[in-house]
Scaffold this motif. Sequence first.
Motif, PDB file in Angstrom:
ATOM      1  N   GLU A 262       0.693  -1.267   0.015  1.00 61.22           N
ATOM      2  CA  GLU A 262      -0.154  -0.020  -0.053  1.00 61.22           C
ATOM      3  C   GLU A 262       0.792   1.215   0.112  1.00 61.22           C
ATOM      4  OE1 GLU A 262      -3.085  -0.226  -0.396  1.00 61.22           O
ATOM      5  OE2 GLU A 262      -3.912  -1.967   0.473  1.00 61.22           O
ATOM      6  N   VAL A 291      -4.050  -9.355  -4.305  1.00 61.70           N
ATOM      7  CA  VAL A 291      -5.309  -8.792  -4.000  1.00 61.70           C
ATOM      8  C   VAL A 291      -5.331  -7.328  -3.451  1.00 61.70           C
ATOM      9  CG1 VAL A 291      -6.447 -11.163  -3.474  1.00 61.70           C
ATOM     10  CG2 VAL A 291      -5.280  -9.844  -1.562  1.00 61.70           C
ATOM     11  N   ARG A 295      -1.973  -4.375  -6.949  1.00 54.47           N
ATOM     12  CA  ARG A 295      -1.893  -5.380  -7.863  1.00 54.47           C
ATOM     13  C   ARG A 295      -1.672  -5.012  -9.331  1.00 54.47           C
ATOM     14  NH1 ARG A 295      -6.797  -4.089  -6.510  1.00 54.47           N
ATOM     15  NH2 ARG A 295      -8.629  -3.802  -8.164  1.00 54.47           N
TER      16      ARG A 295
ATOM     17  N   GLU B   4      -3.936   7.966   4.531  1.00 60.12           N
ATOM     18  CA  GLU B   4      -3.026   6.941   5.450  1.00 60.12           C
ATOM     19  C   GLU B   4      -3.745   6.697   6.833  1.00 60.12           C
ATOM     20  OE1 GLU B   4      -1.487   9.319   3.828  1.00 60.12           O
ATOM     21  OE2 GLU B   4       0.199   8.385   2.616  1.00 60.12           O
ATOM     22  N   LEU B   7      -6.679   4.265   6.105  1.00 55.30           N
ATOM     23  CA  LEU B   7      -5.990   2.884   5.755  1.00 55.30           C
ATOM     24  C   LEU B   7      -5.674   2.522   7.163  1.00 55.30           C
ATOM     25  CD1 LEU B   7      -3.418   3.064   2.870  1.00 55.30           C
ATOM     26  CD2 LEU B   7      -5.675   1.773   2.970  1.00 55.30           C
ATOM     27  N   TYR B  11      -7.284  -0.984   8.513  1.00 56.04           N
ATOM     28  CA  TYR B  11      -6.706  -2.060   8.759  1.00 56.04           C
ATOM     29  C   TYR B  11      -6.768  -2.319  10.212  1.00 56.04           C
ATOM     30  CZ  TYR B  11      -5.186  -3.140   4.151  1.00 56.04           C
ATOM     31  OH  TYR B  11      -4.839  -3.345   2.958  1.00 56.04           O
ATOM     32  N   GLY B 129     -10.073 -10.348  -5.663  1.00 50.85           N
ATOM     33  CA  GLY B 129      -9.869  -8.808  -5.898  1.00 50.85           C
ATOM     34  C   GLY B 129     -10.167  -8.027  -4.742  1.00 50.85           C
ATOM     35  N   SER B 130     -10.405  -6.779  -4.867  1.00 48.63           N
ATOM     36  CA  SER B 130     -10.348  -5.781  -3.910  1.00 48.63           C
ATOM     37  C   SER B 130     -11.763  -5.294  -3.569  1.00 48.63           C
ATOM     38  CB  SER B 130      -9.334  -4.787  -4.330  1.00 48.63           C
ATOM     39  OG  SER B 130      -8.270  -5.181  -4.635  1.00 48.63           O
ATOM     40  N   PRO B 135     -11.021   6.152  -0.948  1.00 51.41           N
ATOM     41  CA  PRO B 135      -9.928   6.270  -1.656  1.00 51.41           C
ATOM     42  C   PRO B 135      -8.947   5.007  -1.682  1.00 51.41           C
ATOM     43  CG  PRO B 135      -9.381   7.589   0.076  1.00 51.41           C
ATOM     44  CD  PRO B 135     -10.798   7.050   0.393  1.00 51.41           C
ATOM     45  N   SER B 137      -8.101   1.032  -1.859  1.00 52.60           N
ATOM     46  CA  SER B 137      -8.747  -0.419  -2.454  1.00 52.60           C
ATOM     47  C   SER B 137      -8.033  -1.378  -1.521  1.00 52.60           C
ATOM     48  CB  SER B 137      -8.022  -0.542  -3.850  1.00 52.60           C
ATOM     49  OG  SER B 137      -8.294  -1.891  -4.342  1.00 52.60           O
ATOM     50  N   LEU B 138      -8.995  -2.352  -0.987  1.00 51.39           N
ATOM     51  CA  LEU B 138      -8.484  -3.232   0.057  1.00 51.39           C
ATOM     52  C   LEU B 138      -8.785  -4.614  -0.413  1.00 51.39           C
ATOM     53  CD1 LEU B 138     -10.167  -0.922   2.894  1.00 51.39           C
ATOM     54  CD2 LEU B 138      -7.550  -1.086   2.420  1.00 51.39           C
ATOM     55  N   PRO B 139      -7.954  -5.531  -0.059  1.00 47.57           N
ATOM     56  CA  PRO B 139      -8.219  -6.799  -0.289  1.00 47.57           C
ATOM     57  C   PRO B 139      -9.447  -7.419   0.433  1.00 47.57           C
ATOM     58  CG  PRO B 139      -6.198  -6.659   0.799  1.00 47.57           C
ATOM     59  CD  PRO B 139      -7.107  -5.262   0.907  1.00 47.57           C
ATOM     60  N   TYR B 142      -9.581 -10.319   3.042  1.00 47.51           N
ATOM     61  CA  TYR B 142      -9.160  -9.930   4.528  1.00 47.51           C
ATOM     62  C   TYR B 142     -10.651  -9.270   5.107  1.00 47.51           C
ATOM     63  CZ  TYR B 142      -4.260 -10.132   4.658  1.00 47.51           C
ATOM     64  OH  TYR B 142      -2.855 -10.514   4.759  1.00 47.51           O
ATOM     65  N   TYR B 257       1.166   2.347   8.861  1.00 45.55           N
ATOM     66  CA  TYR B 257       0.873   3.145   7.562  1.00 45.55           C
ATOM     67  C   TYR B 257       1.352   4.789   8.051  1.00 45.55           C
ATOM     68  CZ  TYR B 257      -1.526  -0.577   5.525  1.00 45.55           C
ATOM     69  OH  TYR B 257      -2.082  -1.873   4.975  1.00 45.55           O
TER      70      TYR B 257
END
Lengths: 472, 290
Positions: A262, A291, A295, B4, B7, B11, B129-130, B135, B137-139, B142, B257
Amino acid sequence: MPMSKKVLAAIIVVVVIAVVGGLSYALITAPPPGPTPPPVEKKPIKIALLYNPAISVLKGQGEAAKVAIEELQKAGGIAGYPVEYKEWDTQRKVDVAVAAYREAVVDWGAHFVLLEGVSEEMLALMEEGAKLYPKYPHILGYVGMAAEVTIKVMEEYDKYKFAFRLFDADYTANVLRPLAIFWEAKNVLKVSKIAILIEEAAWTLGARQGLEMTVTLKTPEVTKTIRISQKPLRELAREMGLTVVYEANIPVGTKEFLPFLEGAKAAGAEYIFVMSSWYTDCITLVKQWAVSGARDIYLELYGGPNHWTVFWNLTGGAALGVISGVFDVPDYIPISPYTQPFIAKMLGRGLRVDMSAHYYYSAVYHFKRAVEYVVERGGSPFDIDAVIKALERVPCEEHTLLPAEMTILGSLDENFHSYPACLPPHYQFQRDGKVVCISGIENPFRQVPEELARRYFHPELVKSPAELRAGG
Amino acid sequence: MINELLLSLIYTFIFGSMYLGIALGFSIVTGVLRVFNLAYPIFFLIAAYGTWLFWRDLNLPFELSIALPFVLVAVASYLVYKFVVNKFMEAEDYMLAALILLFLAVEQVVSIVYPEAAGVFIPTRVIEGSVNVGPASLPGQYFVIALASLIMTALYVMFFMKTKTGLVMRAISQSYLVSRIIGVNFNLMFVIAMILGSIPPAVVMLLLAPVWALNPFIGWTLFAYGIMVAVLGGLGNLKGTIIAAYMIGAIYSFVAYLVNPRLAGLACLVVVVIILALKPRGLARAETIW
């Protein structure tokens, strides 16, 4: 008329002398009774293999050396001398490796010990070997990193002359390989902003911080000051005209790569270069990259996916688009006439091929070549001092990854008792795990002859990860 | 900076929930049985390699192959209880030694049968995918792990709050002696607790498989997270486990982060050490499971 007693006695003496003499002559000249004794056998040349067979990659490397030895055995040995080998399991532990090494040299009488292991093992073995060498002369070969190995040899030649690092010197490999890689990032992938992630291990110290040192090479024949210089990766990238927008060190054992990925994405990177070996959990890294928000950014691994097809399976196809060096493709670029036959032999035995497998196989042949050189000049293969000198002097024509002219181990430079850097071409994982060689034909850092480069390099086939995921 | 921060917050939720899922079963067993189950990592291995065994070696349908390891995990829990925990209940040092040896033995067996070269991979990806959150883009996977961990935690809390068996277990966790006096069937309760405790690691392992490398030594790595959370939370206390999981998730995410990802793991450990120095029994005292 009866003979006189004197005449009779004379005749008997003559007859007895004739009979005894004849029998004696016959006994001397006649072949001995019974079966013919075998001709005097030559003493065997003994090769000890120290490795860890429990890990498949390492087992493959040990097996590669065995393939070479078995070939020599079938061909009648080395210079007419039979070859024997014996294996020891080091468990990749220093104490176990040292014990195995002592047993191999002292008890078994090995002439050539080939170690697969970490540099800590090699350094410990060198200390032990220095004590053993005067009484048990032998050669210790090692395929691995750690500059200390050859620096020790340079600075204390008499003590450590038996040690060879039959691999790249890391300070040259860690400059030349990244330069070749960055050239391709710029000219093949057409990126300008890059992220650099560096595995935090001893071998990457120079890549992280740079390295400047002076070593004095002292052999009985020459004393020479050698300057070893390695710029950190960020500087190498800048010199190539790339902008490093993100840089981080990855601790060994990390399982969470998302913050790094990231971070690279947030910094606007178009390409992520990971200075990794198999210490880094590249499988997890690739799975998480596939993912993550990063990516769509090119991901290049310096090392890690040793066994390409296994790596593809382990990532469940998440490696689609990943770029790295690769060796176990049957049509690998035939850098030497032995490259493809070696790969075929390994694959035929169900063994995968990585860079080290090439080097272990070739190490046996380089040792063979040195022994032949000594014997051809009337020496003994057991004159280890002479074999060491020969190893420093003669190239290994049978090396499977390096052109013969690059296999001189006695160059009076930073590569002393090492090979110069091997710069493998790059492959990209594409659909269904197929790998495509995407190296640039004009890359000035590659060691592949242009004719081969034109035949095997296909930079035009490179695709972005997004294109590949879209079915491209 | 706002990105950040966002994020970090997201997370915190993701990593915190994941740590909670990893530690949940361990906390339950510690809370009810008062046993430090060092064989806990075998459940991660059984879930992953059991699925592979049924799917690729026995060629069973994938869905069935995912379900059957839960039976294996339950059986393993029972056997661990019957032949190790119960046998050494009065000799805790021997029990701990036996549990760790059992784990190491299972790990070795797995590494021999399925070395890394076997290419074990379990395609349990629920979301490809995500997922876009603002803003970022996260897996997606998860989020699934986080959600599954939260659902499991909620179900277990309800179980302990609302069911008779759950209440009995809480009683045991509060007072072993009183529970004995009122005639609780310990064997049954302990077996149930062991089996309940083995489900979360199996679920988390299967959901982690698409985003983590599977290898025979993954059990210990995951267990390390579990121990950290459980110890910080106060051994055997679910409330403490929840708080500790999100606290560690927050420290990890904010440091990763906003400061440097390289320092995230260290920051977590430093905070855990400081808290334990001040509160040696963790954030919540381990006198009851809830």
